[in-house]
Design a protein around this motif. Structure first.
Motif, short mmCIF file in Angstrom:
data_model
loop_
_atom_site.label_atom_id
_atom_site.label_comp_id
_atom_site.label_asym_id
_atom_site.label_seq_id
_atom_site.Cartn_x
_atom_site.Cartn_y
_atom_site.Cartn_z
N VAL A 266 0.93 -1.20 0.03
CA VAL A 266 -0.07 -0.16 -0.07
C VAL A 266 0.80 1.22 -0.03
O VAL A 266 1.94 1.38 0.68
N ARG A 267 0.61 2.41 -0.91
CA ARG A 267 1.40 3.30 -0.97
C ARG A 267 0.33 4.48 -1.15
O ARG A 267 -0.53 4.44 -1.45
N ARG A 268 0.93 5.76 -0.64
CA ARG A 268 0.19 6.91 -1.10
C ARG A 268 0.01 7.30 -2.36
O ARG A 268 0.95 6.92 -3.29
N ALA A 269 -1.38 7.59 -2.90
CA ALA A 269 -1.55 7.74 -4.24
C ALA A 269 -0.99 9.28 -4.41
O ALA A 269 -0.69 10.00 -3.79
N VAL A 270 -0.64 9.21 -5.67
CA VAL A 270 -0.10 10.63 -6.39
C VAL A 270 -1.00 11.09 -7.55
O VAL A 270 -2.06 10.17 -7.98
N ALA A 271 -1.19 12.38 -7.89
CA ALA A 271 -1.91 12.90 -8.92
C ALA A 271 -2.13 11.84 -10.08
O ALA A 271 -3.06 11.77 -10.71
N GLU A 272 -0.46 11.41 -10.60
CA GLU A 272 -0.56 10.95 -11.80
C GLU A 272 -1.29 9.60 -11.86
O GLU A 272 -1.63 8.88 -12.71
N ASP A 273 -1.79 9.05 -10.48
CA ASP A 273 -2.68 7.76 -10.39
C ASP A 273 -3.87 8.14 -10.67
O ASP A 273 -4.91 7.23 -11.10
N SER A 274 -4.35 9.45 -11.09
CA SER A 274 -5.69 9.73 -11.26
C SER A 274 -6.34 8.88 -12.49
O SER A 274 -7.69 8.30 -12.25
N LYS A 275 -5.95 8.75 -13.50
CA LYS A 275 -6.65 7.80 -14.65
C LYS A 275 -6.90 6.51 -14.10
O LYS A 275 -7.93 5.98 -14.50
N ARG A 276 -5.91 5.96 -13.60
CA ARG A 276 -5.87 4.52 -13.42
C ARG A 276 -7.08 4.42 -12.31
O ARG A 276 -7.81 3.26 -12.22
N LEU A 277 -7.19 5.36 -11.00
CA LEU A 277 -8.12 5.16 -10.29
C LEU A 277 -9.65 5.51 -10.82
O LEU A 277 -10.37 4.78 -10.43
N THR A 278 -9.60 6.47 -11.86
CA THR A 278 -10.96 6.72 -12.30
C THR A 278 -11.33 5.38 -13.14
O THR A 278 -12.69 5.01 -13.11
N ARG A 279 -10.47 4.80 -13.88
CA ARG A 279 -10.87 3.76 -14.72
C ARG A 279 -11.19 2.67 -13.84
O ARG A 279 -12.26 1.85 -14.10
N LEU A 280 -10.73 2.47 -12.55
CA LEU A 280 -11.19 1.37 -11.66
C LEU A 280 -12.46 1.54 -11.33
O LEU A 280 -13.23 0.59 -11.05
N VAL A 281 -12.79 2.78 -10.99
CA VAL A 281 -14.18 3.09 -10.24
C VAL A 281 -15.16 2.80 -11.63
O VAL A 281 -16.26 2.26 -11.43
N ARG A 282 -14.91 3.35 -12.56
CA ARG A 282 -15.75 3.43 -13.73
C ARG A 282 -16.03 1.84 -14.24
O ARG A 282 -17.01 1.61 -14.97
N SER A 283 -15.04 1.01 -14.14
CA SER A 283 -15.31 -0.20 -14.75
C SER A 283 -15.65 -1.29 -13.62
O SER A 283 -16.03 -2.42 -14.07
N SER A 284 -15.97 -0.90 -12.49
CA SER A 284 -16.41 -1.72 -11.18
C SER A 284 -17.77 -2.55 -11.70
O SER A 284 -18.62 -1.96 -12.18
N ARG A 285 -17.58 -3.92 -11.77
CA ARG A 285 -18.79 -4.99 -11.82
C ARG A 285 -19.99 -4.42 -10.83
O ARG A 285 -21.20 -4.45 -11.27
N ALA A 286 -19.55 -3.90 -9.70
CA ALA A 286 -20.70 -3.72 -8.58
C ALA A 286 -21.38 -2.51 -9.08
O ALA A 286 -22.67 -2.46 -8.47
N TYR A 287 -21.19 -1.69 -10.02
CA TYR A 287 -21.74 -0.49 -10.37
C TYR A 287 -22.50 -0.70 -11.83
O TYR A 287 -22.33 0.22 -12.82
N ARG A 288 -23.02 -1.73 -12.17
CA ARG A 288 -23.39 -2.18 -13.51
C ARG A 288 -25.13 -2.13 -13.23
O ARG A 288 -25.45 -2.03 -12.03
#
Length: 148
Positions: free
Chosen positions: A6-28
């Motif tokens: 586990v590491r602190r997120a940085v601004a450059e992680d934004s796209k990867r975190l956004t993609r993880l949220v939007r692609s989550s099966r739990a939100y279909r």
């Protein structure tokens, strides 16, 4: 679980975190409106404690965001392909440690209904429900982690 860190997120992680949220099966289906157009922005990551679970090649497997001023878990996601590996538990243990270090006595969670059981398994206690608002047309469980 030593292959995950586990590491602190940085601004450059934004796209990867956004993609993880939007692609989550739990939100279909009925829940899709919650994440449609959602973005985990760089400014958000820099302003709040956001931590990511990564593998040895720095692939993001999950993350959480803690709103310290509100004593609330704002976001928590584990990639669909990484569920069942203990990453969510690792993130919640990390979150409660960060909350304790920040002097919090409890952390509130307004959960996505299908995630309630996960939060209960990782030590949260149900405290009630939150009424529908805006584009959310269903009650959501409200839970609380007590911080030692």
């Amino acid at each position: 679980m030593s292959e995950f860190t586990v590491r602190r997120a940085v601004a450059e992680d934004s796209k990867r975190l956004t993609r993880l949220v939007r692609s989550s099966r739990a939100y279909r289906g009925d829940y899709a409106a919650m994440v449609e157009g959602y973005q985990v922005g760089g400014a958000y990551i820099e302003h709040h404690p956001v931590f990511v679970a990564v593998d040895a090649s720095d692939r993001v497997l999950g993350f959480y965001a803690l709103l310290v001023d509100d004593a609330e878990l704002d976001l928590a996601f584990v990639a669909d392909g990484a569920q069942g590996l203990g990453i969510g538990r690792l993130l919640m243990e990390h979150m409660t440690g960060q909350a304790g270090a920040a002097g919090l006595k409890a952390v509130r969670v307004v959960a996505h209904p299908p995630a309630e059981e996960f939060y209960l398994r990782t030590g949260a206690v149900r405290t009630g429900t939150v009424a529908p608002t805006g584009h959310i047309h269903w009650e959501r469980p409200e839970l609380r982690y007590a911080i030692a």
